[in-house]
Structure formats: structure tokens, C-alpha cells
Design a protein around this motif. Structure first.
Motif, mmCIF file in Angstrom:
data_model
loop_
_atom_site.group_PDB
_atom_site.id
_atom_site.type_symbol
_atom_site.label_atom_id
_atom_site.label_comp_id
_atom_site.label_asym_id
_atom_site.label_seq_id
_atom_site.Cartn_x
_atom_site.Cartn_y
_atom_site.Cartn_z
ATOM 1 N N ILE A 78 0.850 -1.173 0.000
ATOM 2 C CA ILE A 78 0.000 0.000 0.000
ATOM 3 C C ILE A 78 0.893 1.232 0.000
ATOM 4 O O ILE A 78 1.795 1.357 0.829
ATOM 5 C CB ILE A 78 -0.920 0.035 1.242
ATOM 6 C CG1 ILE A 78 -1.782 -1.232 1.329
ATOM 7 C CG2 ILE A 78 -1.795 1.286 1.219
ATOM 8 C CD1 ILE A 78 -2.783 -1.374 0.225
ATOM 9 N N HIS A 147 -9.056 3.362 -0.358
ATOM 10 C CA HIS A 147 -9.823 3.698 0.839
ATOM 11 C C HIS A 147 -11.300 3.940 0.533
ATOM 12 O O HIS A 147 -12.126 3.961 1.454
ATOM 13 C CB HIS A 147 -9.243 4.953 1.508
ATOM 14 C CG HIS A 147 -9.269 6.171 0.637
ATOM 15 N ND1 HIS A 147 -8.243 6.471 -0.231
ATOM 16 C CD2 HIS A 147 -10.185 7.139 0.468
ATOM 17 C CE1 HIS A 147 -8.544 7.584 -0.885
ATOM 18 N NE2 HIS A 147 -9.713 8.001 -0.476
ATOM 19 N N LYS A 151 -14.807 -1.458 4.465
ATOM 20 C CA LYS A 151 -14.012 -2.574 4.989
ATOM 21 C C LYS A 151 -14.603 -3.937 4.634
ATOM 22 O O LYS A 151 -13.866 -4.919 4.511
ATOM 23 C CB LYS A 151 -13.859 -2.426 6.506
ATOM 24 C CG LYS A 151 -13.006 -1.207 6.874
ATOM 25 C CD LYS A 151 -12.684 -1.130 8.354
ATOM 26 C CE LYS A 151 -11.785 0.049 8.647
ATOM 27 N NZ LYS A 151 -11.421 0.141 10.074
ATOM 28 N N GLN A 154 -13.457 -4.599 1.122
ATOM 29 C CA GLN A 154 -12.036 -4.937 1.093
ATOM 30 C C GLN A 154 -11.786 -6.403 1.416
ATOM 31 O O GLN A 154 -10.745 -6.960 1.040
ATOM 32 C CB GLN A 154 -11.264 -4.058 2.084
ATOM 33 C CG GLN A 154 -11.225 -2.584 1.714
ATOM 34 C CD GLN A 154 -10.737 -1.716 2.846
ATOM 35 O OE1 GLN A 154 -10.094 -2.191 3.783
ATOM 36 N NE2 GLN A 154 -11.039 -0.427 2.788
ATOM 37 N N THR A 172 -3.521 5.239 -1.589
ATOM 38 C CA THR A 172 -4.519 5.917 -0.772
ATOM 39 C C THR A 172 -3.959 7.219 -0.219
ATOM 40 O O THR A 172 -2.755 7.333 0.037
ATOM 41 C CB THR A 172 -4.973 5.018 0.392
ATOM 42 O OG1 THR A 172 -5.904 5.734 1.215
ATOM 43 C CG2 THR A 172 -3.799 4.570 1.256
ATOM 44 N N PRO A 176 -4.048 4.392 6.284
ATOM 45 C CA PRO A 176 -4.525 3.006 6.140
ATOM 46 C C PRO A 176 -4.872 2.342 7.466
ATOM 47 O O PRO A 176 -5.656 1.386 7.488
ATOM 48 C CB PRO A 176 -3.350 2.302 5.443
ATOM 49 C CG PRO A 176 -2.165 3.159 5.677
ATOM 50 C CD PRO A 176 -2.675 4.559 5.793
ATOM 51 N N SER A 179 -8.544 3.483 7.491
ATOM 52 C CA SER A 179 -9.395 3.311 6.309
ATOM 53 C C SER A 179 -9.352 1.901 5.733
ATOM 54 O O SER A 179 -10.207 1.553 4.917
ATOM 55 C CB SER A 179 -8.990 4.313 5.220
ATOM 56 O OG SER A 179 -7.640 4.115 4.828
ATOM 57 N N LEU A 180 -8.377 1.083 6.119
ATOM 58 C CA LEU A 180 -8.249 -0.251 5.547
ATOM 59 C C LEU A 180 -8.509 -1.328 6.588
ATOM 60 O O LEU A 180 -8.250 -1.142 7.786
ATOM 61 C CB LEU A 180 -6.861 -0.452 4.935
ATOM 62 C CG LEU A 180 -6.482 0.462 3.766
ATOM 63 C CD1 LEU A 180 -5.144 0.034 3.172
ATOM 64 C CD2 LEU A 180 -7.557 0.463 2.690
ATOM 65 N N ASN A 181 -8.987 -2.456 6.105
ATOM 66 C CA ASN A 181 -9.255 -3.610 6.951
ATOM 67 C C ASN A 181 -7.952 -4.104 7.592
ATOM 68 O O ASN A 181 -6.964 -4.319 6.892
ATOM 69 C CB ASN A 181 -9.869 -4.717 6.081
ATOM 70 C CG ASN A 181 -10.427 -5.856 6.905
ATOM 71 O OD1 ASN A 181 -9.853 -6.250 7.912
ATOM 72 N ND2 ASN A 181 -11.549 -6.393 6.473
ATOM 73 N N LEU A 185 -4.479 -5.192 5.821
ATOM 74 C CA LEU A 185 -3.271 -4.415 6.115
ATOM 75 C C LEU A 185 -2.123 -5.310 6.559
ATOM 76 O O LEU A 185 -0.951 -5.069 6.236
ATOM 77 C CB LEU A 185 -3.594 -3.381 7.197
ATOM 78 C CG LEU A 185 -2.755 -2.100 7.239
ATOM 79 C CD1 LEU A 185 -2.829 -1.366 5.913
ATOM 80 C CD2 LEU A 185 -3.241 -1.199 8.362
#
Length: 431
Positions: A78, A147, A151, A154, A172, A176, A179-181, A185
Motif C-alpha cells: 500500500i 480507501h 471494509k 475490502q 490511498t 490506512p 481506512s483499511l481492513n 493491512l
């Protein structure tokens, strides 16, 4: 976490042979007409590490990413950083390098979460499995604005990244960690890119000026410019850019290379149009600080036009619901979705409308709007469009009451106008 690996023998030949403007083997050299249809920011996108400017902490010597590329290993990762710092350019370099080192035996899928859905990912997975099975071809999925996927959306990446079906590289502008799972991640390496410095932007601008057949004018050269630029011919235009303008633009763009290149391109196009309008053709065109400022102003106006338009679209939707115009509600809602607004933001506006314009006339309206917002968070676009339509029509058909809104505003006005407010009575204080 499985990695896409290139044989070291291929890697040694590939890295050493790359130059600043190498292109993918099978691509054709674009014609001058094709280049005119490509923005300057896209045309200047680097295809090799040598041509990349800035982010030495990410791609410089003795860095993790540099070592991975030297070994021919491309893991899922990422890229996190502000707009215009080089995230997409870095993915472009990885794509070009991958194709070069594998003799084009790699499948590249470019997607943006802003206009893609779960179906696009499923299609990419199917194609990746087929290519891996039939021709042992690896797949890299580049997901811009990752993002924008919620989630739950994702989660579709997880089993395929884990199994090595494809390598995921996401970009993004959001942190993260939020904003990310977390499960996604943990399967990706995160590289944080910094805002470009003024020196980085200046270097990019000088490269761009050379690319557009131009040069930089310094103070001594500007005094004698009239003597230098006397000849007229119908040859390719030569652009002469004031160095003060270059330095000013490098500072004004605030580390965003895309803003700088867009401003330079607009200034170039404006001066080019002015030259073509004149009766006496001069192939020497000077771009001054004033031209650059006008170009930067137009670049900001163009970028803000969609934002302002979205603001008006939301207002039109709100007023249509308030007036109970059902067809108008569906029309303006479709217009908002057509400009790729976040469905959760649309639902959030509906939650506000349910209390402001309906309130106690139909207390269930608030629950409908809140459930709609949660539904949008769960399934995302394009599947949640019907949820938004159902909620918007419910609010349009519901009885209206602004009593709570008006009473609250009256209370706020009273507090603002009366400086001395009474103390809390003793019997109402906490024990």
C-alpha cells in the motif's frame, strides 16, 4: 503472504538496461496527435526508477522497496501519501519493470475504487486464475483510491492475496490504519510517501519544460530576449519560461506535482492560443509569471468545479425532498451518484434531512435513514444505489415538520443574543 517473484538473472538484465524514458516493449511510440490528447501530467509520468523524482526514503539506495525490486520480488503493498506526491507514478514504474523483466508475461489490472465495485474484483480474480493456469502468467492489481472501498468490500481481496492469485498494490491518501481492513493491512507492506519538496517540484518542472520544447529564462537572458527571438517560421513552437515563474510555481503548488504540471500546461495552452490568433506568426513563445498565475488559477477552478457542482446537487436533492417532488428526488439523486459521490456521504445527508424536515411528523424516518447509511457502509456501490433511492423516496412522501429545527435555532439565537445566562438551579445539578 505470497510474492510475485522474478528470476534474478532476468532482474540483473532488466534493471541495468532501464533508462529515464523507456517504455514497455510491446507499446508503440505515440504520434504527435496522440500526445496532444494526453495531459502533461500523464505524459511526464516516469517509467523507471532513474526518472523518478523524490521519495528517496522509499525508492532510494539501500531502501526496502529498492532491494525488493533488485531481487525481482514484488509483494502486495500500500502506498500512502498526499495527492500529487508520486504514488501512481511509482505503480507505473513497477508495472513497466515487471513487464520488462518477464518479457511481458505479466497481467496488469488497473482499477480505481472510486468507480469500481466488487464485480470488477471478481472479474479480475477469474481472469487472474485463468491466466495463471493456462500460461503461468502472474497478475498485479493496481487499486487507486483503495480507501473508497468500505471494509466489507475490502474483504474480497483477502483470500486471493493470501493464496497468491494476484499481487495487490493499492494507493490511498487516507491513513490506512483507519481506512483499511486490519486483516488486509497485515498482508501488505505499507510505504508512506511524503509531500514533495520545492526542489523536487523544480526538478520536475525543468524536465517538463525540456519535454515541451522549452527552456528557462534567467534574468540576464530576459534583458536580451528581443534580440534573441527575431526569426519567424512555421516550425514547432519554442517556449521560453521565466525562471521566477518556475520558482514561484514550485512553491505555490505545495508539494503537489500534478497541480504544478496542470498549471504549466494551461499557461502553455493559453500562450499558444494567443500566438495562433496573431497575424504575424512567431515560433518563440515566452511564458511569464503572470501566465503561470493565471494557469494555476484556472487549474484550481477546474478542480473545484466538480466539488461546487456536487454542493449544488445536494442542495437540489434536499429541496426536492422538502417539496415532496418524487420524480425530482430520483433525478437529483441519480445526478449525485453519476459524479461518483461516496454513498455513505449521500446517506449521511439523508439522515440530516430526516430530522430537519420531517422530524416528529414521522419519527420512523430517522430510523430508515440511519439503516440506509449502515446498509451503504456494508455493501457499497453499485449495489447500494437502490437503498438510497428507497430512502430518498420515503423521505419525499413522508409528512413534513420543521418544528424541532426551528425551535432549536430559536434557542441557539436566544443564547447568542443574551450574554448573561442563569446558573443551573440547585435541584437540577448533579449530586
Amino acid at each position: 503472504m505470497k510474492k510475485f517473484k522474478v528470476h534474478p538473472n532476468q532482474m540483473s538484465n532488466g534493471v541495468n538496461s532501464m533508462s529515464g524514458h523507456n517504455s514497455i516493449k510491446h507499446s508503440k511510440v505515440p504520434s504527435s496527435e496522440a500526445l496532444e490528447r494526453v495531459s502533461l501530467a500523464e505524459e511526464m509520468r516516469p517509467t523507471s526508477v532513474a526518472a523518478y523524482v523524490g521519495q528517496e526514503q522509499i525508492i532510494g539506495p539501500n531502501t526496502v522497496l529498492n532491494h525488493l525490486l533488485e531481487k525481482g520480488e514484488i509483494p502486495s503493498m500500500i502506498f500512502w501519501g498526499p495527492p500529487g506526491c508520486g504514488k501512481t507514478s511509482l505503480t507505473n514504474i513497477i508495472a513497466t519493470l515487471s513487464k520488462k523483466l518477464t518479457s511481458n508475461n505479466v497481467h496488469i489490472v488497473n482499477l480505481s475504487a472510486a468507480n469500481s465495485g466488487v464485480k470488477n474484483i471478481r472479474d479480475a480474480v477469474t481472469e487472474a486464475k485463468n491466466k495463471l493456469k493456462l500460461s503461468d502468467c502472474k497478475t498485479i492489481v493496481f487499486m487507486d483510491e483503495i480507501h473508497c472501498f468500505n471494509k466489507l468490500q475490502q474483504d474480497i481481496f483477502l483470500p486471493h492475496v493470501e493464496a497468491g492469485t494476484f499481487t495487490l498494490i493499492g494507493c490511498t491518501t487516507e491513513n490506512p490504519s483507519y481506512s483499511l481492513n486490519p486483516a488486509l493491512l497485515s498482508r501488505c507492506r505499507v510505504f508512506m510517501l511524503n509531500k514533495l519538496t520545492k526542489c523536487n517540484i523544480t526538478e520536475i518542472l525543468h524536465k517538463t519544460i525540456e519535454r515541451i520544447n522549452g527552456d528557462t529564462l534567467y534574468t540576464q537572458e530576459q534583458t536580451s530576449s528581443k534580440e534573441q527571438f527575431k526569426f519567424h517560421s512555421r516550425t514547432k513552437l519554442k517556449f521560453h519560461i521565466d525562471n521566477n515563474a518556475v520558482q514561484w510555481l514550485a512553491e505555490a503548488c505545495d508539494g503537489d506535482a500534478r497541480v504544478a504540471l496542470n498549471a504549466l500546461e494551461l499557461a502553455k495552452l493559453m500562450r499558444q492560443a494567443d500566438v495562433l490568433k496573431t497575424s504575424s506568426y512567431n515560433n518563440n513563445v515566452t511564458i511569464t509569471l503572470k501566465d503561470i498565475k493565471e494557469g494555476l488559477m484556472k487549474a484550481h477552478l477546474l478542480s473545484e468545479r466538480e466539488t461546487n457542482q456536487s454542493h449544488h446537487l445536494y442542495s437540489a436533492l434536499h429541496k426536492s425532498i422538502r417539496a415532496g417532488k418524487k420524480n425530482a428526488v430520483l433525478y437529483w439523486l441519480a445526478r449525485i451518484m453519476a459524479v461518483k459521490e461516496d454513498p455513505v456521504n449521500i446517506a449521511r445527508r439523508l439522515v440530516r434531512i430526516s430530522s430537519e424536515d420531517i422530524g416528529l411528523a414521522d419519527p420512523d424516518a430517522l430510523g430508515v435513514a440511519v439503516h440506509t447509511m449502515h446498509g451503504c457502509q456494508m455493501i457499497g456501490m453499485p449495489e447500494c444505489d437502490v437503498l438510497l433511492g428507497q430512502c430518498a423516496l420515503y423521505l419525499a412522501k413522508a409528512p413534513k415538520s420543521r418544528s424541532i429545527y426551528n425551535a432549536l435555532k430559536a434557542a441557539e439565537k436566544f443564547i447568542l443574543e443574551c450574554e448573561d445566562q442563569p446558573a443551573v438551579p440547585l435541584h437540577m445539578r448533579c449530586n
